[in-house]
Scaffold this motif. Structure first.
Motif, mmCIF file in Angstrom:
data_model
loop_
_atom_site.group_PDB
_atom_site.id
_atom_site.type_symbol
_atom_site.label_atom_id
_atom_site.label_comp_id
_atom_site.label_asym_id
_atom_site.label_seq_id
_atom_site.Cartn_x
_atom_site.Cartn_y
_atom_site.Cartn_z
ATOM 1 N N UNK A 28 -32.891 -27.224 52.646
ATOM 2 C CA UNK A 28 -32.844 -28.527 53.284
ATOM 3 C C UNK A 28 -31.446 -29.018 53.603
ATOM 4 N N UNK A 29 -30.493 -28.096 53.696
ATOM 5 C CA UNK A 29 -29.137 -28.504 54.062
ATOM 6 C C UNK A 29 -28.730 -27.776 55.341
ATOM 7 N N UNK A 30 -27.918 -28.442 56.163
ATOM 8 C CA UNK A 30 -27.433 -27.809 57.389
ATOM 9 C C UNK A 30 -26.087 -27.159 57.123
ATOM 10 N N UNK A 31 -25.817 -26.089 57.845
ATOM 11 C CA UNK A 31 -24.525 -25.420 57.697
ATOM 12 C C UNK A 31 -23.751 -25.473 58.999
ATOM 13 N N UNK A 32 -22.449 -25.646 58.872
ATOM 14 C CA UNK A 32 -21.565 -25.552 60.031
ATOM 15 C C UNK A 32 -20.520 -24.501 59.681
ATOM 16 N N UNK A 33 -20.251 -23.585 60.600
ATOM 17 C CA UNK A 33 -19.214 -22.589 60.361
ATOM 18 C C UNK A 33 -17.981 -23.003 61.148
ATOM 19 N N UNK A 34 -16.830 -22.972 60.489
ATOM 20 C CA UNK A 34 -15.621 -23.405 61.189
ATOM 21 C C UNK A 34 -14.498 -22.411 60.950
ATOM 22 N N UNK A 35 -13.493 -22.513 61.795
ATOM 23 C CA UNK A 35 -12.283 -21.718 61.608
ATOM 24 C C UNK A 35 -12.417 -20.259 61.973
ATOM 25 N N UNK A 36 -13.234 -19.970 62.980
ATOM 26 C CA UNK A 36 -13.315 -18.584 63.436
ATOM 27 C C UNK A 36 -12.084 -18.309 64.300
ATOM 28 N N UNK A 37 -11.316 -17.293 63.925
ATOM 29 C CA UNK A 37 -10.090 -17.011 64.672
ATOM 30 C C UNK A 37 -10.415 -16.343 66.000
ATOM 31 N N UNK A 38 -9.483 -16.490 66.965
ATOM 32 C CA UNK A 38 -9.738 -15.906 68.288
ATOM 33 C C UNK A 38 -10.065 -14.410 68.233
ATOM 34 N N UNK B 261 -26.406 -32.864 45.872
ATOM 35 C CA UNK B 261 -27.399 -33.357 46.842
ATOM 36 C C UNK B 261 -26.800 -33.424 48.243
ATOM 37 N N UNK B 262 -26.261 -32.293 48.683
ATOM 38 C CA UNK B 262 -25.545 -32.272 49.950
ATOM 39 C C UNK B 262 -26.501 -32.112 51.117
ATOM 40 N N UNK B 263 -26.174 -32.787 52.228
ATOM 41 C CA UNK B 263 -26.940 -32.631 53.460
ATOM 42 C C UNK B 263 -26.328 -31.549 54.330
ATOM 43 N N UNK B 264 -25.009 -31.467 54.283
ATOM 44 C CA UNK B 264 -24.305 -30.578 55.198
ATOM 45 C C UNK B 264 -23.276 -29.762 54.429
ATOM 46 N N UNK B 265 -23.228 -28.476 54.712
ATOM 47 C CA UNK B 265 -22.218 -27.613 54.106
ATOM 48 C C UNK B 265 -21.389 -26.990 55.221
ATOM 49 N N UNK B 266 -20.062 -27.072 55.070
ATOM 50 C CA UNK B 266 -19.170 -26.481 56.067
ATOM 51 C C UNK B 266 -18.591 -25.204 55.482
ATOM 52 N N UNK B 267 -18.830 -24.094 56.137
ATOM 53 C CA UNK B 267 -18.259 -22.825 55.688
ATOM 54 C C UNK B 267 -17.034 -22.546 56.540
ATOM 55 N N UNK B 268 -15.874 -22.600 55.917
ATOM 56 C CA UNK B 268 -14.631 -22.432 56.654
ATOM 57 C C UNK B 268 -14.106 -21.022 56.436
ATOM 58 N N UNK B 269 -14.026 -20.241 57.519
ATOM 59 C CA UNK B 269 -13.608 -18.848 57.359
ATOM 60 C C UNK B 269 -12.225 -18.615 57.972
ATOM 61 N N UNK B 270 -11.390 -19.663 57.919
ATOM 62 C CA UNK B 270 -10.023 -19.516 58.432
ATOM 63 C C UNK B 270 -9.285 -18.394 57.709
ATOM 64 N N UNK B 271 -9.531 -18.273 56.405
ATOM 65 C CA UNK B 271 -8.780 -17.302 55.620
ATOM 66 C C UNK B 271 -9.419 -15.928 55.550
ATOM 67 N N UNK B 272 -10.414 -15.696 56.370
ATOM 68 C CA UNK B 272 -11.063 -14.384 56.345
ATOM 69 C C UNK B 272 -10.463 -13.521 57.450
ATOM 70 N N UNK B 273 -9.770 -12.426 57.075
ATOM 71 C CA UNK B 273 -9.053 -11.651 58.076
ATOM 72 C C UNK B 273 -9.961 -10.878 59.039
#
Lengths: 132, 143
Positions: free
Chosen positions: B85-95, B52-64
């Motif tokens: 009905x859940x929000x997503x946040x994307x994190x860890x985008x490399x420069x 029953x999550x409200x927010x999902x964080x997709x972390x793509x630090x390890x995606x080359x």
């Protein structure tokens, strides 16, 4: 022809879709809902599709249409309980329903609608008191 | 055997982690292809229902690398999560990835944060939760 029941809960309308939708049922729902929103002056519409297993592009578009119609009639639409498979299908069909608000279950959807009604009440009260 | 290995690797490579009540994290590692993103998407959506999550964080630090296809898959996942009905946040985008994405003309119309901790902080703020450091008060010197 059978119809989908629309229940009135305070200032909100509750629609639970329990059977598989076919096109004519969807159109009937759209029509019934529009009439009922006007009739009751509803401020919110909660559509529970947790029992819906199959959607096609027509049903998806009908949901988007209902949301748009409701918005014109000053009611918020919240679609709740969408299944993962249904969500994937809709996205693959290119229907990400931008105008529709969503919630995980009926409880949270109802909370969203209630918040909105409370906000509107607060604004009206504020204006009645002469604003600032 | 190879097929079984592939399915096992696919299962292992897409863990969904519950960070706290209502917040899920999905750390992605390795190259994303369409078969894998499909598994990722299904896993994430199932977990959203289960926890029953409200927010999902997709972390793509390890995606080359992120190409247009991967970006599109990410966007699809975000859209599907929103439909549930859940929000997503994307994190860890490399420069470098940010650069390539801009050069490719990929537009991610989603909330993105530089790293996982920022994303988690945002998630907590949205849920109205705060983290309080619970340092013991140093007992006053009797002297």
């Amino acid at each position: 022809m059978d119809r989908i029941p629309i229940l009135k809960l305070g200032e909100a309308l509750l629609v639970t879709i329990q059977v598989d939708m076919h096109d004519r049922l969807a159109m009937a729902l759209e029509q019934d809902l529009t009439t009922r929103i006007v009739e009751h002056g509803a401020k919110g519409v909660l559509i529970d599709i947790s029992a819906l297993e199959i959607v096609d592009s027509f049903i998806g578009r009908t949901l988007a249409n209902i949301a748009m119609i409701a918005k014109i009639l000053d009611a918020d639409t919240v679609v709740v309980g969408m299944r993962p498979a249904v969500a994937i299908t809709l996205v693959e069909l290119g229907l990400s329903l931008p105008g529709v608000r969503t919630a995980l279950n009926a409880e949270r959807g109802m909370a969203m609608i209630r918040n909105r009604i409370d906000d509107v009440d607060a604004i009206i009260q504020y204006e009645n008191e002469g604003g600032l | 055997v190879i097929i079984r290995q592939q399915t096992e690797i696919a299962e292992l490579s897409t863990p969904v982690v519950k960070l706290c009540q209502g917040v899920l994290a999905l750390p992605l590692i390795g190259t994303l292809d369409s078969a894998r993103t499909q598994v990722v998407m299904e896993n994430l959506l199932d977990s959203i229902v289960r926890y029953e999550a409200d927010i999902a964080i997709i972390d793509i630090t390890g995606v080359p690398t992120v190409d247009t296809l991967v970006a599109q898959h990410l966007l699809k996942t975000v859209a599907a999560a929103r439909l549930m009905g859940a929000d997503c946040i994307i994190s860890g985008i490399r420069p470098q990835i940010a650069q390539t994405m801009v050069h490719l003309g990929v537009e991610l119309n989603v909330v993105s944060k530089a790293n996982l901790s920022d994303a988690f902080a945002l998630a907590l703020r949205r849920l109205g939760k705060v983290v309080v450091s619970q340092r013991r008060a140093v007992p006053a010197d009797p002297a």
